[in-house]
Design a protein around this motif. Structure first.
Motif, PDB file in Angstrom:
ATOM      1  N   GLU A 156      42.647  37.703  43.744  1.00 37.11           N
ATOM      2  CA  GLU A 156      41.441  37.102  44.311  1.00 37.11           C
ATOM      3  C   GLU A 156      40.743  36.139  43.366  1.00 37.11           C
ATOM      4  O   GLU A 156      40.111  35.173  43.813  1.00 37.11           O
ATOM      5  N   LEU A 157      40.812  36.406  42.070  1.00 41.96           N
ATOM      6  CA  LEU A 157      39.946  35.713  41.122  1.00 41.96           C
ATOM      7  C   LEU A 157      40.727  34.788  40.192  1.00 41.96           C
ATOM      8  O   LEU A 157      41.853  35.097  39.788  1.00 41.96           O
ATOM      9  N   VAL A 185      36.999  43.933  33.808  1.00 42.05           N
ATOM     10  CA  VAL A 185      36.640  43.720  35.214  1.00 42.05           C
ATOM     11  C   VAL A 185      37.667  44.466  36.046  1.00 42.05           C
ATOM     12  O   VAL A 185      38.839  44.089  36.095  1.00 42.05           O
ATOM     13  N   ALA A 186      37.244  45.544  36.674  1.00 46.09           N
ATOM     14  CA  ALA A 186      38.131  46.387  37.478  1.00 46.09           C
ATOM     15  C   ALA A 186      37.639  46.372  38.917  1.00 46.09           C
ATOM     16  O   ALA A 186      36.730  47.112  39.285  1.00 46.09           O
ATOM     17  N   GLY A 187      38.223  45.499  39.715  1.00 50.34           N
ATOM     18  CA  GLY A 187      37.761  45.322  41.086  1.00 50.34           C
ATOM     19  C   GLY A 187      36.745  44.202  41.177  1.00 50.34           C
ATOM     20  O   GLY A 187      35.982  43.959  40.235  1.00 50.34           O
ATOM     21  N   THR A 188      36.758  43.498  42.281  1.00 47.61           N
ATOM     22  CA  THR A 188      35.825  42.386  42.480  1.00 47.61           C
ATOM     23  C   THR A 188      34.441  42.947  42.830  1.00 47.61           C
ATOM     24  O   THR A 188      34.305  43.680  43.800  1.00 47.61           O
ATOM     25  N   PRO A 189      33.391  42.623  42.049  1.00 50.34           N
ATOM     26  CA  PRO A 189      32.097  43.272  42.234  1.00 50.34           C
ATOM     27  C   PRO A 189      31.270  42.777  43.417  1.00 50.34           C
ATOM     28  O   PRO A 189      30.218  43.353  43.709  1.00 50.34           O
ATOM     29  N   HIS A 202      33.571  38.251  47.139  1.00 46.08           N
ATOM     30  CA  HIS A 202      33.806  36.907  46.628  1.00 46.08           C
ATOM     31  C   HIS A 202      34.558  36.036  47.629  1.00 46.08           C
ATOM     32  O   HIS A 202      34.222  34.868  47.832  1.00 46.08           O
ATOM     33  N   THR A 203      35.583  36.589  48.248  1.00 51.01           N
ATOM     34  CA  THR A 203      36.393  35.795  49.166  1.00 51.01           C
ATOM     35  C   THR A 203      35.636  35.423  50.438  1.00 51.01           C
ATOM     36  O   THR A 203      36.047  34.517  51.164  1.00 51.01           O
ATOM     37  N   ALA A 204      34.527  36.131  50.721  1.00 48.77           N
ATOM     38  CA  ALA A 204      33.702  35.805  51.884  1.00 48.77           C
ATOM     39  C   ALA A 204      32.541  34.891  51.512  1.00 48.77           C
ATOM     40  O   ALA A 204      31.688  34.593  52.359  1.00 48.77           O
ATOM     41  N   GLY A 205      32.495  34.452  50.256  1.00 49.63           N
ATOM     42  CA  GLY A 205      31.461  33.516  49.839  1.00 49.63           C
ATOM     43  C   GLY A 205      30.278  34.130  49.131  1.00 49.63           C
ATOM     44  O   GLY A 205      29.306  33.423  48.834  1.00 49.63           O
ATOM     45  N   TYR A 206      30.342  35.403  48.811  1.00 51.92           N
ATOM     46  CA  TYR A 206      29.244  36.078  48.107  1.00 51.92           C
ATOM     47  C   TYR A 206      29.688  36.292  46.667  1.00 51.92           C
ATOM     48  O   TYR A 206      30.418  37.244  46.361  1.00 51.92           O
ATOM     49  N   SER A 207      29.267  35.411  45.772  1.00 52.34           N
ATOM     50  CA  SER A 207      29.929  35.339  44.466  1.00 52.34           C
ATOM     51  C   SER A 207      29.019  35.532  43.258  1.00 52.34           C
ATOM     52  O   SER A 207      29.481  35.413  42.125  1.00 52.34           O
ATOM     53  N   THR A 208      27.741  35.867  43.444  1.00 53.19           N
ATOM     54  CA  THR A 208      26.844  35.966  42.291  1.00 53.19           C
ATOM     55  C   THR A 208      27.337  36.988  41.278  1.00 53.19           C
ATOM     56  O   THR A 208      27.496  36.693  40.089  1.00 53.19           O
ATOM     57  N   GLY A 233      51.650  35.301  46.909  1.00 59.20           N
ATOM     58  CA  GLY A 233      50.770  34.439  46.127  1.00 59.20           C
ATOM     59  C   GLY A 233      50.730  34.815  44.658  1.00 59.20           C
ATOM     60  O   GLY A 233      50.809  33.960  43.778  1.00 59.20           O
ATOM     61  N   ASP A 234      50.611  36.104  44.369  1.00 61.66           N
ATOM     62  CA  ASP A 234      50.626  36.574  42.988  1.00 61.66           C
ATOM     63  C   ASP A 234      51.866  37.443  42.817  1.00 61.66           C
ATOM     64  O   ASP A 234      51.965  38.521  43.404  1.00 61.66           O
TER      65      ASP A 234
END
Length: 393
Positions: A355-356, A316-320, A323-329, A31-32
């Motif tokens: 991911e982002l 931004v180092a790592g998804t905080p 996000h992929t499970a729907g928790y995106s705040t 994908g990437d």
């Protein structure tokens, strides 16, 4: 960088046998492909110069059986370079060495995944010697593993002379604007994911040099754990005790303001699945079987992020959040600031970039980028300089 041996400065002679050490650690969906694409110009440079090119790469981890074969990588490179690219499934046998010697001038062959061997990640010198049989010279790319002393990048340089591929220079130059402190320019770092370097290196570095640090993912979990809060089944990643200890030390920073939320989003955890979203106070603790999936920003953070949109350096180092499970705040906060028109934002790491959605600068290596930002150097760069110095002494 002035003393670094560069591939672009090394004339290529027809028939020379080159090993190209890279880090094509990409998902099997491809994908990437940025980690592959960054190396294509130098592969083409060697092949067009008449070299016989043995591509040596890793993918996945030996420890968790994610190290797959790389035949699809060979096909992708062939499509992009519009030239035949062969595949040979092993890399240390006599047959592999014979295959590399049998390449015609200008031919390219991708050899088997280096992480099929347990000694790759430990820098086994005997394994490095077997890798070295694939060629007489080494071009070292693979920025994503440049912070690791692996057999296929640092170890192999004990056996063959090496030159830095363009991807190493491109990535280090890319990162320079975000390195260290910059008086008069506000700075913010969002940390997330589960890899230990986000805590051991990232949290340590940015709490010393940046104004604002917003931890998420395992970095946040270690900070809460260090304060004695129950985190239930929240992900801690590997080297948990070392990370929690590092988080405790970083929390004493007098340089950065660290955001610690009073309320987190939790869900019942079943492996990689999360159900039953709830919001709880960190002081109440996370119940057994539940994990932190996101957090709610404190009012002061919301105000600060609004202020920073007028101009700042942001990493931004790592998804905080998950996000992929729907928790995106938390993730939306990070991307909203990093992507603001007046902000110089960058995303670090293959997983984060995959991911982002982000249209600004990205780095192909999270751990390597953090290491470089913290130390202004990398083990691979050190090894290239050291071996060149010994060779020319």
């Amino acid at each position: 960088m002035n003393t670094l041996p560069l591939l672009t400065d090394r004339p290529v002679a027809t028939g020379e046998r080159w090993i190209f050490s890279v880090g094509f650690n990409v998902a099997d969906t491809l994908g990437d492909t940025s980690r592959i694409d960054s190396e294509l110009p130098d592969i083409a440079h060697l092949a067009e110069g008449g070299a016989r090119v043995a591509v040596l790469s890793h993918q996945g981890r030996h420890s968790d059986s994610t190290a797959r074969h790389l035949d699809d990588i060979a096909r992708y490179i062939a499509d992009r370079l519009h030239r035949p690219v062969h595949y040979h499934p092993d890399n240390t046998t006599d047959a592999a060495a014979d295959r590399s010697r049998g390449l015609a001038p200008g031919e390219v062959c991708v050899f088997g995944n280096t992480r099929h061997h347990p000694g790759e990640e430990t820098g086994d010198p005997h394994l490095a010697a077997r890798f070295a049989a694939l060629g007489d010279y080494v071009a070292v790319g693979g920025f994503s593993k440049a912070h690791r002393r692996h057999a296929s990048n640092v170890g192999i340089l004990a056996h063959r002379p090496g030159w830095a591929a363009g991807s190493l220079l491109t990535q280090t130059r890319l990162l320079t604007p975000w390195a260290g402190s910059l008086p008069g320019v506000p700075s913010a770092a969002f940390l997330g994911g589960t890899k230990p370097e986000k805590t051991l290196v990232g949290l340590t570095a940015f709490t010393r040099t940046y104004d604002l640090v917003v931890p998420g993912g395992a970095v946040l979990h270690h900070l809460l754990r260090a304060r004695g809060y129950s985190i239930g089944a929240s992900e801690l990643g590997t080297a948990a005790e070392d990370c929690t200890a590092a988080a405790a030390r970083a929390a004493c920073s007098t340089t950065a303001r660290i955001h610690l939320p009073r309320h987190v989003v939790i869900a019942r955890r079943d492996g990689h699945h999360y159900t039953g979203r709830q919001v709880t106070a960190v002081t109440d603790g996370v119940p057994d079987g539940y994990a932190i999936t996101d957090f709610l920003p404190e009012p002061w953070l919301t105000s600060e992020l609004r202020r920073l949109r007028s101009g700042a350096r942001v990493i931004v180092a790592g998804t905080p959040s998950l996000h992929t499970a729907g928790y995106s705040t938390a993730t939306d906060l990070a991307l909203g600031l990093a992507g603001a028109p007046a902000v110089d934002g960058i995303l670090l790491g293959g997983d984060t970039v995959a991911e982002l959605r982000f249209h600004g600068p990205t780095s192909t290596g999270g751990g390597s980028a953090l290491h470089y930002l913290h130390h202004a150097d990398l083990p691979v760069l050190q090894a290239l300089r050291d071996h060149t110095a010994r060779r020319t002494a």
